[in-house]
Motif scaffolding. Structure first.
Motif, PDB file in Angstrom:
ATOM      1  N   ILE A  43       0.844  -1.205   0.000  1.00 31.11           N
ATOM      2  CA  ILE A  43       0.000   0.000   0.000  1.00 31.11           C
ATOM      3  C   ILE A  43       0.877   1.252   0.000  1.00 31.11           C
ATOM      4  O   ILE A  43       1.830   1.359   0.763  1.00 31.11           O
ATOM      5  CB  ILE A  43      -0.944   0.027   1.215  1.00 31.11           C
ATOM      6  CG1 ILE A  43      -1.882  -1.180   1.179  1.00 31.11           C
ATOM      7  CG2 ILE A  43      -1.748   1.326   1.227  1.00 31.11           C
ATOM      8  CD1 ILE A  43      -2.740  -1.272  -0.066  1.00 31.11           C
ATOM      9  N   ARG A  44       0.529   2.177  -0.860  1.00 34.53           N
ATOM     10  CA  ARG A  44       1.200   3.479  -0.929  1.00 34.53           C
ATOM     11  C   ARG A  44       0.129   4.568  -0.962  1.00 34.53           C
ATOM     12  O   ARG A  44      -0.898   4.409  -1.623  1.00 34.53           O
ATOM     13  CB  ARG A  44       2.082   3.556  -2.173  1.00 34.53           C
ATOM     14  CG  ARG A  44       2.555   4.958  -2.562  1.00 34.53           C
ATOM     15  CD  ARG A  44       3.470   4.903  -3.771  1.00 34.53           C
ATOM     16  NE  ARG A  44       3.707   6.236  -4.332  1.00 34.53           N
ATOM     17  CZ  ARG A  44       4.525   6.485  -5.350  1.00 34.53           C
ATOM     18  NH1 ARG A  44       5.203   5.486  -5.920  1.00 34.53           N
ATOM     19  NH2 ARG A  44       4.678   7.718  -5.822  1.00 34.53           N
ATOM     20  N   VAL A  45       0.354   5.659  -0.245  1.00 29.68           N
ATOM     21  CA  VAL A  45      -0.565   6.795  -0.263  1.00 29.68           C
ATOM     22  C   VAL A  45       0.212   8.048  -0.627  1.00 29.68           C
ATOM     23  O   VAL A  45       1.190   8.387   0.052  1.00 29.68           O
ATOM     24  CB  VAL A  45      -1.264   6.987   1.094  1.00 29.68           C
ATOM     25  CG1 VAL A  45      -2.191   8.211   1.048  1.00 29.68           C
ATOM     26  CG2 VAL A  45      -2.060   5.744   1.473  1.00 29.68           C
ATOM     27  N   ASP A  46      -0.182   8.710  -1.693  1.00 33.39           N
ATOM     28  CA  ASP A  46       0.371  10.017  -2.050  1.00 33.39           C
ATOM     29  C   ASP A  46      -0.659  11.058  -1.629  1.00 33.39           C
ATOM     30  O   ASP A  46      -1.761  11.119  -2.193  1.00 33.39           O
ATOM     31  CB  ASP A  46       0.625  10.108  -3.554  1.00 33.39           C
ATOM     32  CG  ASP A  46       1.899   9.389  -3.964  1.00 33.39           C
ATOM     33  OD1 ASP A  46       2.411   8.579  -3.165  1.00 33.39           O
ATOM     34  OD2 ASP A  46       2.369   9.626  -5.091  1.00 33.39           O
ATOM     35  N   SER A  47      -0.315  11.874  -0.655  1.00 35.54           N
ATOM     36  CA  SER A  47      -1.314  12.750  -0.046  1.00 35.54           C
ATOM     37  C   SER A  47      -0.643  13.997   0.508  1.00 35.54           C
ATOM     38  O   SER A  47       0.539  13.982   0.849  1.00 35.54           O
ATOM     39  CB  SER A  47      -2.030  11.992   1.093  1.00 35.54           C
ATOM     40  OG  SER A  47      -2.759  12.869   1.922  1.00 35.54           O
ATOM     41  N   ALA A  48      -1.428  15.069   0.591  1.00 33.55           N
ATOM     42  CA  ALA A  48      -0.974  16.280   1.274  1.00 33.55           C
ATOM     43  C   ALA A  48      -1.937  16.632   2.394  1.00 33.55           C
ATOM     44  O   ALA A  48      -2.006  17.774   2.823  1.00 33.55           O
ATOM     45  CB  ALA A  48      -0.853  17.438   0.292  1.00 33.55           C
ATOM     46  N   LEU A  49      -2.691  15.652   2.860  1.00 32.04           N
ATOM     47  CA  LEU A  49      -3.718  15.904   3.863  1.00 32.04           C
ATOM     48  C   LEU A  49      -3.142  15.896   5.273  1.00 32.04           C
ATOM     49  O   LEU A  49      -2.199  15.156   5.569  1.00 32.04           O
ATOM     50  CB  LEU A  49      -4.815  14.857   3.762  1.00 32.04           C
ATOM     51  CG  LEU A  49      -5.636  14.859   2.467  1.00 32.04           C
ATOM     52  CD1 LEU A  49      -6.617  13.706   2.462  1.00 32.04           C
ATOM     53  CD2 LEU A  49      -6.358  16.189   2.287  1.00 32.04           C
TER      54      LEU A  49
ATOM     55  N   ALA B  15      -7.956  -6.343  -4.555  1.00 32.38           N
ATOM     56  CA  ALA B  15      -8.484  -6.597  -3.212  1.00 32.38           C
ATOM     57  C   ALA B  15      -7.763  -5.750  -2.165  1.00 32.38           C
ATOM     58  O   ALA B  15      -8.384  -5.224  -1.233  1.00 32.38           O
ATOM     59  CB  ALA B  15      -8.360  -8.081  -2.887  1.00 32.38           C
ATOM     60  N   ARG B  16      -6.445  -5.607  -2.303  1.00 28.72           N
ATOM     61  CA  ARG B  16      -5.693  -4.781  -1.361  1.00 28.72           C
ATOM     62  C   ARG B  16      -6.152  -3.319  -1.418  1.00 28.72           C
ATOM     63  O   ARG B  16      -6.289  -2.652  -0.391  1.00 28.72           O
ATOM     64  CB  ARG B  16      -4.201  -4.851  -1.680  1.00 28.72           C
ATOM     65  CG  ARG B  16      -3.496  -6.100  -1.173  1.00 28.72           C
ATOM     66  CD  ARG B  16      -2.016  -6.050  -1.511  1.00 28.72           C
ATOM     67  NE  ARG B  16      -1.307  -7.186  -0.934  1.00 28.72           N
ATOM     68  CZ  ARG B  16      -0.014  -7.443  -1.113  1.00 28.72           C
ATOM     69  NH1 ARG B  16       0.716  -6.619  -1.870  1.00 28.72           N
ATOM     70  NH2 ARG B  16       0.552  -8.499  -0.554  1.00 28.72           N
ATOM     71  N   LEU B  17      -6.376  -2.831  -2.630  1.00 30.21           N
ATOM     72  CA  LEU B  17      -6.797  -1.441  -2.775  1.00 30.21           C
ATOM     73  C   LEU B  17      -8.180  -1.225  -2.170  1.00 30.21           C
ATOM     74  O   LEU B  17      -8.423  -0.222  -1.472  1.00 30.21           O
ATOM     75  CB  LEU B  17      -6.782  -1.031  -4.245  1.00 30.21           C
ATOM     76  CG  LEU B  17      -7.200   0.408  -4.544  1.00 30.21           C
ATOM     77  CD1 LEU B  17      -6.344   1.405  -3.772  1.00 30.21           C
ATOM     78  CD2 LEU B  17      -7.116   0.686  -6.049  1.00 30.21           C
ATOM     79  N   ALA B  18      -9.101  -2.146  -2.436  1.00 25.23           N
ATOM     80  CA  ALA B  18     -10.443  -2.014  -1.861  1.00 25.23           C
ATOM     81  C   ALA B  18     -10.383  -2.012  -0.332  1.00 25.23           C
ATOM     82  O   ALA B  18     -11.060  -1.214   0.330  1.00 25.23           O
ATOM     83  CB  ALA B  18     -11.336  -3.156  -2.363  1.00 25.23           C
ATOM     84  N   ALA B  19      -9.572  -2.895   0.230  1.00 23.74           N
ATOM     85  CA  ALA B  19      -9.446  -2.938   1.693  1.00 23.74           C
ATOM     86  C   ALA B  19      -8.808  -1.659   2.226  1.00 23.74           C
ATOM     87  O   ALA B  19      -9.204  -1.137   3.267  1.00 23.74           O
ATOM     88  CB  ALA B  19      -8.624  -4.156   2.106  1.00 23.74           C
ATOM     89  N   ALA B  20      -7.821  -1.139   1.507  1.00 24.05           N
ATOM     90  CA  ALA B  20      -7.155   0.097   1.938  1.00 24.05           C
ATOM     91  C   ALA B  20      -8.127   1.274   1.922  1.00 24.05           C
ATOM     92  O   ALA B  20      -8.113   2.122   2.822  1.00 24.05           O
ATOM     93  CB  ALA B  20      -5.959   0.392   1.047  1.00 24.05           C
ATOM     94  N   LEU B  21      -8.987   1.338   0.928  1.00 24.45           N
ATOM     95  CA  LEU B  21      -9.983   2.406   0.877  1.00 24.45           C
ATOM     96  C   LEU B  21     -10.965   2.288   2.045  1.00 24.45           C
ATOM     97  O   LEU B  21     -11.463   3.294   2.553  1.00 24.45           O
ATOM     98  CB  LEU B  21     -10.724   2.368  -0.451  1.00 24.45           C
ATOM     99  CG  LEU B  21      -9.897   2.813  -1.663  1.00 24.45           C
ATOM    100  CD1 LEU B  21     -10.599   2.427  -2.961  1.00 24.45           C
ATOM    101  CD2 LEU B  21      -9.647   4.316  -1.624  1.00 24.45           C
ATOM    102  N   GLY B  22     -11.230   1.049   2.460  1.00 21.50           N
ATOM    103  CA  GLY B  22     -12.093   0.849   3.619  1.00 21.50           C
ATOM    104  C   GLY B  22     -11.473   1.334   4.911  1.00 21.50           C
ATOM    105  O   GLY B  22     -12.177   1.617   5.877  1.00 21.50           O
ATOM    106  N   ARG B  23     -10.148   1.439   4.927  1.00 22.99           N
ATOM    107  CA  ARG B  23      -9.453   1.935   6.116  1.00 22.99           C
ATOM    108  C   ARG B  23      -9.131   3.428   6.014  1.00 22.99           C
ATOM    109  O   ARG B  23      -8.467   3.979   6.890  1.00 22.99           O
ATOM    110  CB  ARG B  23      -8.146   1.149   6.334  1.00 22.99           C
ATOM    111  CG  ARG B  23      -8.345  -0.341   6.544  1.00 22.99           C
ATOM    112  CD  ARG B  23      -7.074  -1.009   7.048  1.00 22.99           C
ATOM    113  NE  ARG B  23      -5.945  -0.865   6.135  1.00 22.99           N
ATOM    114  CZ  ARG B  23      -5.669  -1.690   5.135  1.00 22.99           C
ATOM    115  NH1 ARG B  23      -6.467  -2.728   4.887  1.00 22.99           N
ATOM    116  NH2 ARG B  23      -4.615  -1.497   4.368  1.00 22.99           N
ATOM    117  N   THR B  24      -9.576   4.049   4.934  1.00 20.25           N
ATOM    118  CA  THR B  24      -9.314   5.471   4.731  1.00 20.25           C
ATOM    119  C   THR B  24     -10.436   6.292   5.344  1.00 20.25           C
ATOM    120  O   THR B  24     -11.609   6.049   5.063  1.00 20.25           O
ATOM    121  CB  THR B  24      -9.206   5.780   3.223  1.00 20.25           C
ATOM    122  OG1 THR B  24      -8.149   4.995   2.656  1.00 20.25           O
ATOM    123  CG2 THR B  24      -8.936   7.253   2.990  1.00 20.25           C
TER     124      THR B  24
END
Length: 663
Positions: free
Chosen positions: A368-374, A403-412
């Motif tokens: 999992i990688r997140v590119d964010s400025a939040l 599946a990993r991406l869907a789960a990661a979005l659920g934790r966002t």
């Protein structure tokens, strides 16, 4: 290598570039508007320079102010990111005149590929197939209309300048031409300062595939494989992946070779993307769309499958170094998928949203990688693009990555502004997406199937428990002495909360007892045993033996809860301002989002039919036409062109005609 580099951008791309600069030991300079003072990219950079007020035209799009910041900080190079000035010839020329390196391709390549008309002519001469259409420069409205008729409906109107789907309009019949041409020109002029249009055949069941290319000043040009970007809404990419599930190795090789030829045709150096459109039924046929002479939003998926840092390569090529590999050295490993997190409300037609972040949870884990400025406290306004972050997942195979991406979005959890996170999860679960059967019209065809999902169960109960725990974290969930109307001898009193979600009716929730042994009744439902434990921004709620975890924040009379991939704002009904009540008035027209009135189509006293355009509101680079809700006379029009409006502010009223005598 450069000692100091200025990043002429904001948001997640500025953060992403600064992190590579830091890893390479290069001093970074951030620029920022007044609206972005204190933003994450300014805090991560070694130096931060203010360059003007919030409007981009007076800050991020000002070549003079960017160059002045570069000179004052001793920057030897400017990295433009994407958007804003990233494909701007004036910035590249000003950098050259100032002896500063522009981290991008040569000026001639920007000029050739920045104009879509010239780009198509250039690559066609190099033998690259192009989409049928009319690309004569300088066509006026009548010429554009004639070209559309000649090409055959449906057609796609496209600005010659810019990208990102801004100003693109599908026209399905001649009766739409006048309105769509005017809107396309207006949006293109506002986004790029150039309203030149071209006309292309519109391929409804098409797939959008792009190839990442890289060139150096020593004559090497390679491609780094392709990305599939077919999941789009309003011509704006939503989910991207690498490699494409459509292409065979032979097709990948052919498309990559065509992309390299397109880059060679303009003497390209640095990072660029050649975009193609492909018939979903005939993937062996592909057509050149355009070339983006910059880094793309979706570049992380290419980095994930190649193991390369594209920003580092940009810096090294701009410093004169040769590419450290050839075409045969490029190997694609596994699969990567990226989802763009936007400040928008899918249930309200994907209208842009604003707010201040009061809580934030970004996912982590294998691949999992997140590119964010939040960050908590970040203000999301209407001055800039609504994209907040990108969530990326890599895995050895496509299904595991999905599946990993869907789960990661659920934790966002982004609390304080509505986002499309739940929509993205539902999109990734769509059977055609799971199977890799993608095309650019899929999201529009699915419609409400992807946007009508309601809030998760027990949302209102969790919100009520969160409010009462916040008031008395260690004592009773409801203190009868603080409830003037509910306490009596014999049993604990009920504390009542009325909570309202956007667009919903108020829901009454009754709570009594202590946090470790409470009862909760929602609406007319029977009381259920409940326990609630608060740990920072995490709330653990057990109802009827089932435990759920929520991320929670409370600000300005609103409870934000994130759980199960959904984020919902519940307003305490007693404190609501009643602003939404204006929408119930017959004939009232309210602003669907905060923004700026750009055009008035009607005047006071006009007789209009239902559906007649009254005015246009622009927010976050998107136009929204507001129409008459019924037939009648425009009796209120309290706004003017250029005026800012709030969410749900009344901007017009159409009064139906009085019934004739005797009716």
């Amino acid at each position: 290598m450069f000692g100091t580099v200025l990043v002429a951008n904001r948001g997640e791309i500025a953060v992403r570039v600064i992190r590579t600069l830091r890893a390479m030991g290069i001093r970074s300079v951030a620029v920022h508007s007044d609206a972005d003072a204190g933003a994450l990219h300014t805090r991560l950079a070694d130096v931060a320079v203010p360059i003007g007020p919030a409007p981009a035209a007076q800050s991020y799009l000002s070549v003079d102010r960017v160059l002045d910041a570069a000179r004052r900080t001793g920057a030897e190079a400017v990295h433009p990111g994407y958007g804003f000035l990233s494909e701007n010839v004036d910035l590249a020329s000003a950098c050259a005149d100032a002896g500063i390196v522009f981290i991008g391709p040569p000026i001639a390549a920007i000029e050739a590929m920045g104009d879509k008309i010239r780009a198509k002519q250039t690559v066609a001469a190099a033998g690259v197939p192009v989409v049928p259409g009319r690309t004569e420069p300088g066509m006026d409205d009548d010429a554009v209309a004639r070209a559309a008729v000649a090409v055959g409906f449906p057609v796609l109107l496209k600005p010659s300048a810019g990208g990102g789907g801004k100003g693109m309009r599908v026209v399905r019949g001649p009766e739409e031409l006048t309105e769509q041409i005017a809107g396309a020109r207006r949006e293109a002029r506002g986004s790029f300062g150039d309203d030149t249009l071209l006309v292309e055949r519109y391929l409804a069941r098409s797939r959008h595939i792009e190839v990442q290319v890289f060139g150096d000043i020593h004559g090497t040009v390679v491609h780094l494989g392709e990305r599939e970007c077919s999941l789009q809404r309003r011509h704006q990419k939503v989910v991207e992946e690498a490699p494409s599930p459509l292409l065979s190795p032979a097709q990948r090789e052919a498309m990559g070779a065509a992309a390299v030829e397109a880059a060679r045709a303009v003497g390209y150096t640095g990072a660029g993307t050649v975009e193609f459109i492909v018939d979903a039924e005939r993937p062996e046929e592909f057509f050149f769309l355009e070339m983006n002479t910059r880094l793309q939003v979706e570049h992380p998926v290419t980095e994930c499958v190649t193991g390369l840092d594209l920003v580092e390569l940009q810096l090294r090529v701009a410093a004169g170094e040769p590419l450290p590999f050839g075409q045969d050295d490029v190997v694609l490993d596994g699969h990567a998928i990226e989802a763009r997190l936007y400040a928008e409300d899918p249930a309200r037609g994907f209208l842009p949203q604003t707010g201040t972040l009061v809580g934030l949870v970004e996912p982590a884990g294998p691949g999992i990688r997140v590119d964010s400025a939040l960050a908590v406290g970040t203000v999301v306004g209407t001055d800039y693009d609504p994209m907040l972050a990108k969530v990326i997942a890599w895995a050895p195979d496509r299904e595991t990555a999905r599946a990993r991406l869907a789960a990661a979005l659920g934790r966002t959890a982004v609390l304080g502004v509505a986002t499309n996170a739940a929509f993205l999860r539902d999109l990734l679960a769509d059977p055609d997406v799971v199977a890799g059967r993608l095309d650019t019209g899929l999201i529009e065809r699915r419609g409400e199937r992807l946007t009508s999902a309601g809030p998760p169960p027990d949302l209102h109960a969790a919100a009520a428990l969160a409010l009462l725990l916040e008031a008395e974290p260690d004592g009773p969930v409801a203190d009868p002495w603080d409830d003037p109307g509910g306490w009596r001898l014999g049993e604990p009193a009920w504390t009542v909360r009325r909570l309202q979600a956007p667009g919903g009716d108020p829901v009454t929730v009754r709570v009594r007892g202590r946090s470790g042994a409470a009862e909760v009744a929602v609406g007319d439902g029977d009381p259920r045993p409940a326990t609630a434990v608060r740990d920072g921004d995490q709330l653990h709620v057990t109802l009827g033996g089932v435990t759920t975890r929520w991320t929670v924040a409370h600000a300005d009379g609103t409870v934000w809860l994130a759980g199960g991939g959904h984020v919902t704002a519940l307003r305490e009904h007693e404190r609501s301002t009643g602003a939404a009540a204006a929408t119930a008035v017959d004939g009232a027209v309210t602003a669907p989002m905060p923004g700026t009135v750009t055009v008035l189509r009607a005047s006071l006293g006009d007789e209009v039919a239902a559906g007649t355009p009254l005015l246009v509101v622009e927010a976050m680079k998107m136009e929204h036409v507001l129409t008459a809700p019924l037939a009648g006379v425009v009796t209120e029009l309290p706004v003017t062109a250029g005026q800012s409006v709030r969410l749900d502010e009344r901007v017009a009223v159409v009064t139906p005609p009085a019934p004739a005598e005797g009716e």
